[in-house]
Write a protein that holds these residues in place. Structure first.
Motif, PDB file in Angstrom:
ATOM      1  N   UNK A 192       0.785  -1.231   0.000  1.00 12.50           N
ATOM      2  CA  UNK A 192       0.000   0.000   0.000  1.00 12.50           C
ATOM      3  C   UNK A 192       0.810   1.270   0.000  1.00 12.50           C
ATOM      4  N   UNK A 193       1.973   1.250   0.651  1.00  9.15           N
ATOM      5  CA  UNK A 193       2.759   2.480   0.778  1.00  9.15           C
ATOM      6  C   UNK A 193       4.201   2.328   0.314  1.00  9.15           C
ATOM      7  N   UNK A 194       4.567   1.148  -0.114  1.00 11.21           N
ATOM      8  CA  UNK A 194       5.903   0.965  -0.657  1.00 11.21           C
ATOM      9  C   UNK A 194       7.012   0.991   0.372  1.00 11.21           C
ATOM     10  N   UNK A 195       6.732   0.551   1.584  1.00 12.79           N
ATOM     11  CA  UNK A 195       7.784   0.473   2.600  1.00 12.79           C
ATOM     12  C   UNK A 195       8.781  -0.623   2.237  1.00 12.79           C
ATOM     13  N   UNK A 196       9.967  -0.528   2.829  1.00  9.83           N
ATOM     14  CA  UNK A 196      10.971  -1.572   2.649  1.00  9.83           C
ATOM     15  C   UNK A 196      10.837  -2.602   3.777  1.00  9.83           C
ATOM     16  N   UNK A 197      11.445  -3.762   3.586  1.00 11.70           N
ATOM     17  CA  UNK A 197      11.420  -4.782   4.628  1.00 11.70           C
ATOM     18  C   UNK A 197      12.146  -4.299   5.877  1.00 11.70           C
ATOM     19  N   UNK A 198      13.156  -3.456   5.705  1.00  9.00           N
ATOM     20  CA  UNK A 198      13.878  -2.912   6.850  1.00  9.00           C
ATOM     21  C   UNK A 198      12.979  -1.990   7.669  1.00  9.00           C
ATOM     22  N   UNK A 199      12.141  -1.177   7.001  1.00  7.08           N
ATOM     23  CA  UNK A 199      11.188  -0.329   7.717  1.00  7.08           C
ATOM     24  C   UNK A 199      10.219  -1.170   8.542  1.00  7.08           C
ATOM     25  N   UNK A 200       9.738  -2.243   7.950  1.00  4.64           N
ATOM     26  CA  UNK A 200       8.774  -3.095   8.628  1.00  4.64           C
ATOM     27  C   UNK A 200       9.404  -3.830   9.808  1.00  4.64           C
ATOM     28  N   UNK A 201      10.685  -4.103   9.713  1.00  2.00           N
ATOM     29  CA  UNK A 201      11.385  -4.769  10.807  1.00  2.00           C
ATOM     30  C   UNK A 201      11.348  -3.928  12.071  1.00  2.00           C
ATOM     31  N   UNK A 202      11.477  -2.617  11.936  1.00  2.00           N
ATOM     32  CA  UNK A 202      11.485  -1.729  13.089  1.00  2.00           C
ATOM     33  C   UNK A 202      10.142  -1.713  13.811  1.00  2.00           C
ATOM     34  N   UNK A 203       9.051  -1.835  13.066  1.00  2.00           N
ATOM     35  CA  UNK A 203       7.710  -1.711  13.654  1.00  2.00           C
ATOM     36  C   UNK A 203       7.186  -3.013  14.237  1.00  2.00           C
ATOM     37  N   UNK A 204       7.740  -4.136  13.813  1.00  4.75           N
ATOM     38  CA  UNK A 204       7.177  -5.427  14.210  1.00  4.75           C
ATOM     39  C   UNK A 204       8.127  -6.295  15.023  1.00  4.75           C
ATOM     40  N   UNK A 205       9.412  -5.940  15.090  1.00  4.00           N
ATOM     41  CA  UNK A 205      10.418  -6.770  15.765  1.00  4.00           C
ATOM     42  C   UNK A 205      10.551  -8.137  15.109  1.00  4.00           C
ATOM     43  N   UNK A 206      10.219  -8.211  13.823  1.00  6.45           N
ATOM     44  CA  UNK A 206      10.402  -9.424  13.021  1.00  6.45           C
ATOM     45  C   UNK A 206      11.493  -9.135  12.004  1.00  6.45           C
ATOM     46  N   UNK A 207      12.426 -10.041  11.825  1.00  7.53           N
ATOM     47  CA  UNK A 207      13.535  -9.800  10.924  1.00  7.53           C
ATOM     48  C   UNK A 207      13.057  -9.592   9.496  1.00  7.53           C
ATOM     49  N   UNK A 208      13.781  -8.756   8.777  1.00  7.98           N
ATOM     50  CA  UNK A 208      13.384  -8.458   7.403  1.00  7.98           C
ATOM     51  C   UNK A 208      13.435  -9.690   6.506  1.00  7.98           C
ATOM     52  N   UNK A 209      14.274 -10.660   6.824  1.00  4.47           N
ATOM     53  CA  UNK A 209      14.330 -11.884   6.028  1.00  4.47           C
ATOM     54  C   UNK A 209      13.050 -12.694   6.184  1.00  4.47           C
ATOM     55  N   UNK A 210      12.540 -12.785   7.411  1.00  2.74           N
ATOM     56  CA  UNK A 210      11.273 -13.492   7.638  1.00  2.74           C
ATOM     57  C   UNK A 210      10.142 -12.772   6.914  1.00  2.74           C
ATOM     58  N   UNK A 211      10.140 -11.446   6.974  1.00  2.00           N
ATOM     59  CA  UNK A 211       9.109 -10.671   6.290  1.00  2.00           C
ATOM     60  C   UNK A 211       9.197 -10.881   4.783  1.00  2.00           C
ATOM     61  N   UNK A 212      10.402 -10.928   4.262  1.00  2.00           N
ATOM     62  CA  UNK A 212      10.580 -11.116   2.821  1.00  2.00           C
ATOM     63  C   UNK A 212      10.051 -12.484   2.377  1.00  2.00           C
ATOM     64  N   UNK A 213      10.372 -13.528   3.137  1.00  2.00           N
ATOM     65  CA  UNK A 213       9.914 -14.869   2.791  1.00  2.00           C
ATOM     66  C   UNK A 213       8.387 -14.942   2.849  1.00  2.00           C
TER      67      UNK A 213
END
Length: 221
Positions: free
Chosen positions: A150-171
């Motif tokens: 929806x907003x074009x965030x990066x996986x690194x941005x999402x890592x900060x808000x969820x405490x989930x690693x960007x690799x897990x988010x990417x998968x």
């Protein structure tokens, strides 16, 4: 004489083999007795976000204590703010009730036992094979996908808000795309069955383009 020569060669070969065995065993003993220059490293628990508890000890912040989990995933969170639903719709481009429905669909997929599940590794209550810790919550992972799309965030941005690693988010994101192109597509996408359905579906597009009433004039080409 030839027999003696053969016996001598065999005897020499036995001596060489015995010497090699004794030298290798002595080397192993020396390695065991030799003091280690560097102490063994103990692996520490890795985490994306750290926090200090009441005793001042630094610990890994679990995803269930992250910002987004407290704001959107806890039971009754929508009752805390008067404008919760409007802000959620603006931030994730999806109404909150449809988001919860989407989470239920992903959870149902993770419970499949026929080998077709895309989210089996994030099944509620499942623990990671390597760390033994609970898997990342599906509620948070679905939110990361919505914000990414929806907003074009990066996986690194999402890592900060969820405490989930960007690799897990990417998968998870790639698995969710497969889920959307199969399960969601088959459920929500389909051709109109009647002329009336076709007119109802396209009338808004004609009105937005400045041609109101066009589907009524040309219902079928």
């Amino acid at each position: 004489m030839s027999c003696l020569a053969v016996d001598e060669n065999e005897f020499l070969q036995l001596l060489i083999a015995f010497d090699e065995m004794s030298s290798s065993s002595s080397d192993e003993e020396e390695q065991k007795e030799r003091p280690r220059k560097r102490p063994f490293k103990h692996r520490k628990s890795k985490g994306v976000v750290m926090f200090r508890d009441d005793d001042g000890e630094l610990k890994v912040l679990p995803p269930t204590m992250s910002l987004w989990y407290n704001m959107y995933c806890q039971t009754g969170c929508q009752e805390r703010m008067s404008d919760f639903h409007s802000k959620f719709r603006r931030r994730f481009r999806l109404p909150y009730d449809q988001y919860r429905e989407l989470v239920e669909m992903c959870t149902a997929d993770s419970m499949k036992e026929d080998g077709t599940s895309l989210f089996k590794r994030w099944r509620p209550g499942k623990k990671a094979a390597l760390t033994g810790k609970p898997a990342a919550p599906l509620e948070l992972l679905v939110l990361t996908t919505l914000r990414y799309l929806g907003r074009g965030w990066t996986f690194d941005d999402l890592e900060e808000c969820t405490a989930i690693s960007e690799e897990v988010i990417r998968v998870f994101f790639h698995q969710f795309i497969k889920f959307g192109s199969t399960t969601l597509y088959n459920k929500y996408v389909g051709p109109p069955l009647t002329v009336e359905d076709a007119i109802d579906l396209c009338i808004r597009e004609y009105e937005a383009a400045g041609f109101p009433g066009m589907p009524l004039i040309f219902p079928m080409l």
